[in-house]
Design a protein around this motif. Structure first.
Motif, mmCIF file in Angstrom:
data_model
loop_
_atom_site.group_PDB
_atom_site.id
_atom_site.type_symbol
_atom_site.label_atom_id
_atom_site.label_comp_id
_atom_site.label_asym_id
_atom_site.label_seq_id
_atom_site.Cartn_x
_atom_site.Cartn_y
_atom_site.Cartn_z
ATOM 1 N N ARG A 282 42.342 35.113 31.599
ATOM 2 C CA ARG A 282 42.620 34.640 32.960
ATOM 3 C C ARG A 282 42.414 33.144 33.095
ATOM 4 O O ARG A 282 41.622 32.544 32.363
ATOM 5 N N GLY B 110 36.333 40.749 38.256
ATOM 6 C CA GLY B 110 36.045 41.616 39.388
ATOM 7 C C GLY B 110 34.703 42.327 39.304
ATOM 8 O O GLY B 110 34.202 42.822 40.312
ATOM 9 N N SER C 285 47.136 45.845 39.709
ATOM 10 C CA SER C 285 46.654 44.745 38.879
ATOM 11 C C SER C 285 47.617 44.472 37.722
ATOM 12 O O SER C 285 48.104 45.403 37.086
ATOM 13 N N ARG D 126 37.633 44.694 34.341
ATOM 14 C CA ARG D 126 36.917 45.558 35.275
ATOM 15 C C ARG D 126 36.691 46.918 34.621
ATOM 16 O O ARG D 126 37.519 47.400 33.847
ATOM 17 N N LYS E 276 35.356 39.058 45.436
ATOM 18 C CA LYS E 276 36.734 39.479 45.231
ATOM 19 C C LYS E 276 36.912 40.970 45.520
ATOM 20 O O LYS E 276 36.970 41.393 46.671
ATOM 21 N N LYS E 277 36.992 41.798 44.489
ATOM 22 C CA LYS E 277 37.337 43.205 44.711
ATOM 23 C C LYS E 277 36.213 43.957 45.432
ATOM 24 O O LYS E 277 36.462 44.800 46.291
ATOM 25 N N ASP F 54 46.385 37.664 45.808
ATOM 26 C CA ASP F 54 45.718 38.906 45.388
ATOM 27 C C ASP F 54 45.239 39.784 46.548
ATOM 28 O O ASP F 54 45.285 40.993 46.442
ATOM 29 N N HIS G 36 45.170 44.925 48.744
ATOM 30 C CA HIS G 36 45.398 44.262 47.455
ATOM 31 C C HIS G 36 46.820 43.685 47.468
ATOM 32 O O HIS G 36 47.723 44.247 46.847
HETATM 33 C C1 SPV Z 1 42.716 42.743 39.298
HETATM 34 O O1 SPV Z 1 42.311 43.395 38.335
HETATM 35 O O2 SPV Z 1 43.446 43.244 40.197
HETATM 36 C C2 SPV Z 1 42.372 41.321 39.406
HETATM 37 C C3 SPV Z 1 41.418 40.759 38.454
HETATM 38 O O3 SPV Z 1 42.857 40.647 40.308
HETATM 39 S S1 SPV Z 1 39.766 41.093 38.802
HETATM 40 O O4 SPV Z 1 39.197 39.976 39.524
HETATM 41 O O5 SPV Z 1 39.069 41.280 37.534
HETATM 42 O O6 SPV Z 1 39.679 42.272 39.638
#
Ligand code: SPV
Ligand code: GTP
Ligand code: MN
Length: 645
Positions: free
Chosen positions: A428, A260, A309, A97, A266-267, A334, A287
Motif C-alpha cells: 500500500r 485496517g 476491498s 486485515r 479507518k475500518k 474508501d 465502504h
Molecule cells: C480494505 O481492505 O478495504 C482497505 C485496506 O481499505 S485496510 O485499511 O487494511 O482495511
C-alpha cells in the motif's frame, strides 16, 4: 520518548472503576486533557503498564522526531529518489486485515450477526458457529481473551496518545477519537489518514458528555522482547485480536501493526463503530468512494460507490477520464458517511484525511493521479525498492528501466522477469489526500457533497453485465445485499473464488446485517430525493480468451456518462430482468477497439437462474428471519423475471 525523561508525574489518578494509578508523562500535559480522556488513559496505563505516556500534539516537529527514530531503528527506509517518502517491510506474517480475528462484542449474538437458518436451534449463543457476516464474541470470552493479552503488553514501551477527528474537526457530521498505541509507524500513518490535532481535545470537551471513540492498540511486544523481531516490525501475529465494543464505542486491537488492523480510525471506527452510531442517529456509514464528475455541459454530479476491498474504489475515485470534456475530482476513496439533509438531499462526507491505496496495478497509465499523488510525503508498505531509492510494484514493469535492480518486499535482490514478486499483493501507499492533484475543493466541507447516484460493484468474471440500473430504491437495496466479488489480497482469504460481500461491507458491519438492511430501507421517506442505484462490473472476462471484456480505469467514465444521462432522465435504457440496461450504443465507445457489446451485456439465463437460487440460499442460511421481507420479495421478483430470459 524512550530516551526522554519523565517530565510530569501525575500521582493518584482515580480510575472510573475505582482505585488509583500513577501516570508517568514524557510529553504533554495530562491534567489538561478532558476528564474522560484522563480516565481513559489512566485505565490503560494501569492495564498495559507502559513506561511513559506521550501525548501527541500533531506538530511537524513531532512527526520529524518519530520518523527519525524509526529510520534509526531500521523500520523506515528513507527513499532517496523521492521527496520525503519512506518505505517499510512488515513481518511477512502481518500483511493484511485478519477477518477471522476481528470480533464484535455484544451481550447477545443476534445484536451482532443475523440468525440465519444455519444458526437456529442452538441452546446457547456461544455454541453457534461463526457465520459469514461478522464474528460475534460474548463479553465474558472477550474479557478472558483480553486478560490473556493486554496486561503489561506495553511494558518497556511508550504509550502514545493520539487525538484524531474523523471528518473536519468539529464538523456537524464529524466524530472524535483517541487512539492509544505503542507503535510509532501507526502514529505517522494516523497523522496521514486522520486529522491529528490538539483541537480534538476542545471538540471532545465541547461535546455533550465528552464523546469520543476509545481506540486501544498494542503490537503486543513488551520489552524485553520475547520473540525474534522480523524486519524491525514487532508484532504478536499469532495472537492478533481486534475486538469492537459498539455500546461502549470502543475498539481494542492487539498484535498487528498492519493497515485496517492498527489504524483504528479507518475500518474499526469509521465503519464498524460508526455503522452503529449511524443506525442510532439516522445516517449511513459505508465502504464507499465519493467522486465528482463534471460532464461536457459543465454540470457537476456526485457519486458514491461501494466495491469490496481491492476492487477499484481508489482507481474510480480519481480516474482520468479517457473521453474529452469530462472532469473527475475526488472527495474520498474508501469510506463515506452520508445523511439526508433537511431538504431531503443525501449528503456525504469523507471521514478520512488520506489514501491507503493498493500499490500493485497502479501505474502512470491506469491511475496517473495516484502516481502523481504518491511522489512525496508518502509511506509505502511492502513494496519493492529500486537501487536509486524509488518504489516498484507489479504493474510498473513498462515504466522503469528493465535492468533496474530492485529489493523485494521480503528483502531479496530482484529484477523484472525473475520469479516471484517485488511487492506484496496487498502492498500500500499511504498519502495525504490534500496533495492529490484532483482533490475536490469541497472535500473538507463539513456539510458534505450532494449524492445523485450510488454504485455497487465487484469482480464478477462471468454473467454480470458492465452496468445496470435498479428499478427503484428497494430493488437497489436488494442488489447491494446480493453483492458478490472474487476474493482479493486485502484480507486473509484465498484470492480467486467468488464470495458474497453484501454492500461491500461484509467484513465491516458493526451490527446485525438484517437490521442494517432495515436501516437502508428506512431511508425511503417522503420528501427525500433518493439517489439512483446502479451496479457495475469492470471485470467480466471473455470466456474464450480469458481477457477483460472492458478496458476499465479511465474508460469507466463512459459508463458514468451513461449514468448521468439516466439521472437526467434521458431515454437511454431498456428494461431487462435484472434492471435497466443501456440501449445498444448508448454508451460512448468511440475510439475503443474490440468492445464486444453483446457479450458485455449478455444475460445468460442458466447463470442467472443459478445465481438467484444461490443468493436465496445465502440469504436464508445466513440472514434468515432477520432479512427484511422486502428484500426477499425483490429477490423473488428477480427470479420470476429471470425465468423469462
Ligand atoms: C480494505 O481492505 O478495504 C482497505 C485496506 O481499505 S485496510 O485499511 O487494511 O482495511
Ligand atoms: P481497498 O483500498 O482495499 O478498499 O481497495 P479499492 O477498492 O480502493 O481498490 P483499488 O482502486 O486500489 O484497486 C484494486 C486493484 O484493482 C488494483 O490493482 C487496480 O489496478 C485494479 N483495478 C481498479 N480498477 C480497475 C478497472 O477498472 N479494471 C481492472 N481490470 N482493474 C482495475
Ligand atoms: Mn477499503
Amino acid at each position: 520518548m524512550d530516551s526522554k525523561d519523565i517530565i510530569e508525574e501525575v500521582d493518584d489518578v482515580t480510575l472510573p472503576e475505582g482505585g488509583v494509578v500513577h501516570v508517568p508523562v514524557v510529553k504533554g500535559f495530562f491534567l489538561e486533557l478532558p476528564l474522560k480522556v484522563q480516565e481513559f488513559v489512566a485505565t490503560y496505563v494501569d492495564l498495559l503498564q507502559p513506561k511513559g505516556v506521550y501525548i501527541c500534539d500533531g506538530s511537524e516537529e513531532e512527526e520529524q522526531e518519530i520518523a527519525d527514530k524509526l529510520v534509526d531503528r531500521g523500520l523506515l527506509i528513507p527513499l532517496k529518489g523521492m521527496e520525503k517518502c519512506f518505505a517499510c517491510r512488515t513481518d511477512p506474517k502481518d500483511v493484511a486485515r485478519v477477518e477471522n480475528k476481528t470480533f464484535i462484542v455484544t451481550e447477545k449474538r443476534s445484536e451482532t450477526v443475523p440468525t440465519g437458518k444455519k444458526y437456529e436451534g442452538y441452546k446457547d449463543d456461544t455454541e453457534i458457529p461463526h457465520g459469514m457476516l461478522g464474528r460475534w464474541m460474548s463479553r465474558s470470552v472477550a474479557e478472558e481473551e483480553m486478560a490473556s493479552r493486554l496486561p503489561g503488553s506495553m511494558r518497556g514501551r511508550v504509550m502514545y496518545i493520539i487525538p484524531f477527528s474523523m471528518g473536519p474537526v468539529g464538523g456537524p457530521a464529524s466524530k472524535s477519537g483517541v487512539q492509544i498505541t505503542d507503535f510509532n509507524y501507526v502514529i505517522l500513518s494516523m497523522r496521514i489518514m486522520t486529522r491529528v490535532t490538539p483541537e480534538v481535545w476542545d471538540a471532545i470537551e465541547e461535546s455533550p458528555d465528552q464523546e469520543f471513540v476509545q481506540c486501544i492498540h498494542t503490537i503486543g511486544a513488551p520489552r524485553p522482547l520475547q520473540r525474534k523481531v522480523i524486519n524491525h516490525w514487532p508484532d504478536d501475529a499469532e495472537h492478533i485480536m481486534i475486538a469492537h465494543f459498539p455500546l461502549q464505542r470502543r475498539v481494542i486491537s492487539y498484535g498487528s501493526g498492519y493497515g485496517g488492523n492498527s489504524l483504528l480510525g479507518k475500518k474499526c471506527f469509521a465503519l464498524r463503530i460508526a455503522s452503529c452510531m449511524a443506525r442510532d442517529e439516522g445516517w449511513l456509514a459505508e465502504h464507499m468512494l465519493i467522486m465528482s464528475v463534471t460532464d461536457r455541459k459543465g454540470v457537476e454530479k456526485f457519486f458514491a460507490a461501494a466495491f469490496p476491498s481491492a476492487c477499484g474504489k481508489t482507481n474510480m475515485a480519481m480516474m482520468t477520464p479517457s473521453i474529452p470534456g469530462f472532469k473527475v475530482q475526488v472527495i474520498g476513496d474508501d469510506i463515506a458517511w452520508m445523511r439526508f439533509d433537511s431538504n431531503g438531499q443525501l449528503r456525504a462526507i469523507n471521514p478520512e484525511n488520506g489514501f491507503f491505496g493498493v500499490a500493485p496495478g497502479t501505474n502512470w497509465k491506469t491511475n496517473p493521479v495516484a502516481m502523481q499523488t504518491a511522489q512525496k510525503n508518502t509511506i509505502f508498505t511492502n513494496v519493492g525498492i529500486t537501487d536509486d531509492g524509488k518504489v516498484f510494484w507489479e504493474g510498473m514493469e513498462k515504466e522503469i528501466d528493465p535492468n533496474t535492480s530492485i529489493t523485494t518486499w521480503t528483502g531479496e535482490k530482484w529484477k523484472i522477469g525473475m520469479e516471484g514478486k517485488a511487492a506484496h499483493p496487498n502492498s500500500r501507499f499511504c498519502v495525504p489526500a490534500s496533495q492529490c492533484p484532483v482533490i475536490h475543493p469541497l472535500w473538507e466541507h463539513p456539510d458534505g457533497v450532494p449524492i445523485s447516484g450510488i454504485i455497487f460493484g465487484g469482480r464478477r468474471p462471468r454473467g454480470v453485465p458492465l452496468v445496470f440500473e435498479s428499478f427503484d430504491w428497494k430493488h437497489g437495496v436488494m442488489i447491494g445485499a446480493a453483492l458478490k466479488s472474487e476474493a482479493t489480497a486485502a484480507a486473509e482469504h484465498k484470492a480467486g473464488g467468488v464470495m458474497h460481500d453484501p454492500m461491500a461491507m461484509r467484513p465491516f458491519f458493526g451490527y446485525n446485517f438484517g437490521k442494517y438492511l432495515d436501516h437502508w430501507l428506512s431511508m425511503d421517506q417522503p420528501g427525500r430525493q433518493l439517489p439512483k442505484i446502479f451496479h457495475v462490473n469492470w471485470f467480466r472476462l471473455d470466456q474464450k480468451t480469458g481477457k477483460f471484456l472492458w478496458p476499465g480505469f479511465g474508460d469507466n467514465i463512459r459508463v458514468v456518462d451513461w449514468m448521468i444521462k439516466r439521472i437526467d432522465g434521458e431515454d437511454v435504457a431498456v428494461e431487462s430482468p435484472v434492471g435497466w440496461l443501456p440501449k445498444k450504443g448508448s454508451i460512448d465507445t468511440s475510439g475503443l477497439d474490440d468492445v464486444n457489446w453483446d457479450e458485455l451485456f449478455s444475460l445468460p439465463k442458466e447463470y442467472w437462474m443459478e445465481d438467484v437460487e444461490e443468493t436465496k440460499s445465502f440469504f436464508e442460511d445466513e440472514v434468515g428471519k432477520d432479512m427484511p421481507q422486502a428484500v426477499y420479495d425483490e429477490l423473488e421478483k428477480l427470479k420470476k423475471r429471470v425465468q423469462t430470459l
